[in-house]
Write a protein that holds these residues in place. Structure first.
Motif, short mmCIF file in Angstrom:
data_model
loop_
_atom_site.label_atom_id
_atom_site.label_comp_id
_atom_site.label_asym_id
_atom_site.label_seq_id
_atom_site.Cartn_x
_atom_site.Cartn_y
_atom_site.Cartn_z
N ARG A 1 42.41 35.65 33.20
CA ARG A 1 43.24 34.85 31.23
C ARG A 1 43.58 36.97 30.63
O ARG A 1 43.46 36.66 29.34
CB ARG A 1 42.26 34.30 30.87
CG ARG A 1 42.30 33.32 31.38
CD ARG A 1 41.44 31.95 30.43
NE ARG A 1 39.89 32.55 30.23
CZ ARG A 1 39.10 32.00 31.02
NH1 ARG A 1 39.31 31.14 31.85
NH2 ARG A 1 37.64 32.02 30.68
N LEU A 2 43.23 37.65 31.35
CA LEU A 2 43.28 39.04 30.99
C LEU A 2 44.56 39.77 30.10
O LEU A 2 45.05 39.95 31.88
CB LEU A 2 42.02 40.35 31.47
CG LEU A 2 40.74 39.56 31.42
CD1 LEU A 2 39.84 40.74 31.80
CD2 LEU A 2 40.27 39.37 29.91
N LYS A 3 44.41 39.98 29.35
CA LYS A 3 45.43 40.98 29.63
C LYS A 3 45.96 42.24 30.43
O LYS A 3 45.16 43.04 31.20
CB LYS A 3 46.35 41.96 28.09
CG LYS A 3 47.29 42.64 27.83
CD LYS A 3 48.04 42.74 26.56
CE LYS A 3 48.98 43.73 26.67
NZ LYS A 3 48.67 44.33 24.94
N GLY A 4 47.21 42.15 31.14
CA GLY A 4 47.47 43.06 32.80
C GLY A 4 47.23 42.74 33.98
O GLY A 4 47.43 43.55 34.73
N VAL A 5 46.70 42.35 33.63
CA VAL A 5 46.15 41.06 35.28
C VAL A 5 47.54 40.03 35.75
O VAL A 5 47.46 39.56 35.44
CB VAL A 5 44.44 40.68 35.40
CG1 VAL A 5 44.45 40.42 36.63
CG2 VAL A 5 43.72 41.21 35.02
#
Length: 271
Positions: free
Chosen positions: A248-252
């Motif tokens: 759910r993290l940005k950039g992953v």
């Protein structure tokens, strides 16, 4: 930059702020960590400066504070805004970022005590010596405990100054030259290094602050959106939760979950 009482590092940082158009980030870090941990700002400051009392050490989650501090520093560094960061492990956390200039501003103990006596407007040299000694010991202990480095080891920095003889303006001029040099120019590759470091710390912080995974010891590495999770967890549900939180993290963009499960048999868990 490092932080050392009486070194004039704060004056150098303010000079760089003006010369380079950068902003010093200090209070924002404290505010964000306090909000995320629901602790008083005074508790966060005492942790960062290594001055926690016994009660604070026993009642504060030291690991979470360390993880969140690193996350805040990397978040600010990766924001795209040119910034000056003083202390709290920034020089260690940004070691692998090619365009980050790591600077040590120091002075002899004698000179620092003299400056602090003038700043505090006191003639009590013994009292000021104790203050300086306690500050040095606390700062060095924090860096050794959390980053395994010696704050006075010049190998930890790209440039070092002794303000016994070098003026603040000279420090500012030399640091500014290095920042503007081709050697420390920001490139696509160096930005990717910073992004990878920031992503890894975002993942660590997210896993540490989630109820289902707060006690999981997970090693995280990131490379261009590819995140690798390693370590041992107690249950399969925790391994799955780590992947879910990370996704759910940005950039992953991709997750490689290599977490091993050491699930305790039900008959033993009941005992």
């Amino acid at each position: 930059m490092n932080r050392e009482m009486g070194s004039l590092g704060e004056d150098v940082a303010k000079g760089l702020e003006k010369a380079l158009g950068m902003k010093i980030r200090h209070h924002e870090i404290i505010d964000h960590i306090a909000n995320r941990t629901r602790l008083r700002k005074s508790h966060v400051v005492s942790f960062l400066e290594g001055k926690q009392g016994l009660i604070e050490r026993l009642t504060t989650d030291q690991v979470s504070l360390r993880v969140l501090t690193a996350d805040e520093i990397l978040s600010i560094a990766a924001s795209g805004e040119p910034v000056i960061l003083r202390g709290w492990g920034a020089t260690s956390l940004l070691k692998e970022v090619p365009h980050a200039v790591r600077v040590c501003v120091s002075a002899s103990r004698r000179t620092r005590v003299k400056r602090m006596m003038e700043r505090l407007d006191t003639g009590d040299q013994e009292r000021v010596e104790r203050i300086v000694n306690q500050n040095d010991e606390a700062a060095q202990a924090v860096m050794r405990r959390h980053f395994h480095i010696d704050t006075r080891d010049i190998n930890e920095y790209d440039m070092g100054f002794n303000t016994d003889r070098v003026t603040v303006s000279q420090c500012v001029d030399e640091i500014a030259k290095l920042v503007k040099s081709e050697q420390f120019a920001e490139t696509d590759e160096s930005r990717l290094s910073l992004h990878d470091a920031a992503t890894a710390h975002h993942v660590r912080a997210a896993i540490r602050t989630h109820g289902a995974t707060s006690h999981c010891k997970v090693r995280v590495t990131a490379k261009d959106g590819h995140v690798i999770l390693e370590g041992v967890v107690d249950r399969i549900e925790q391994a799955e939760a780590c992947s879910s939180i990370t996704s759910r993290l940005k950039g992953v963009r991709q997750i490689e979950n290599n977490l091993q499960v050491a699930e305790i048999p039900t008959r033993l868990r009941a005992n």
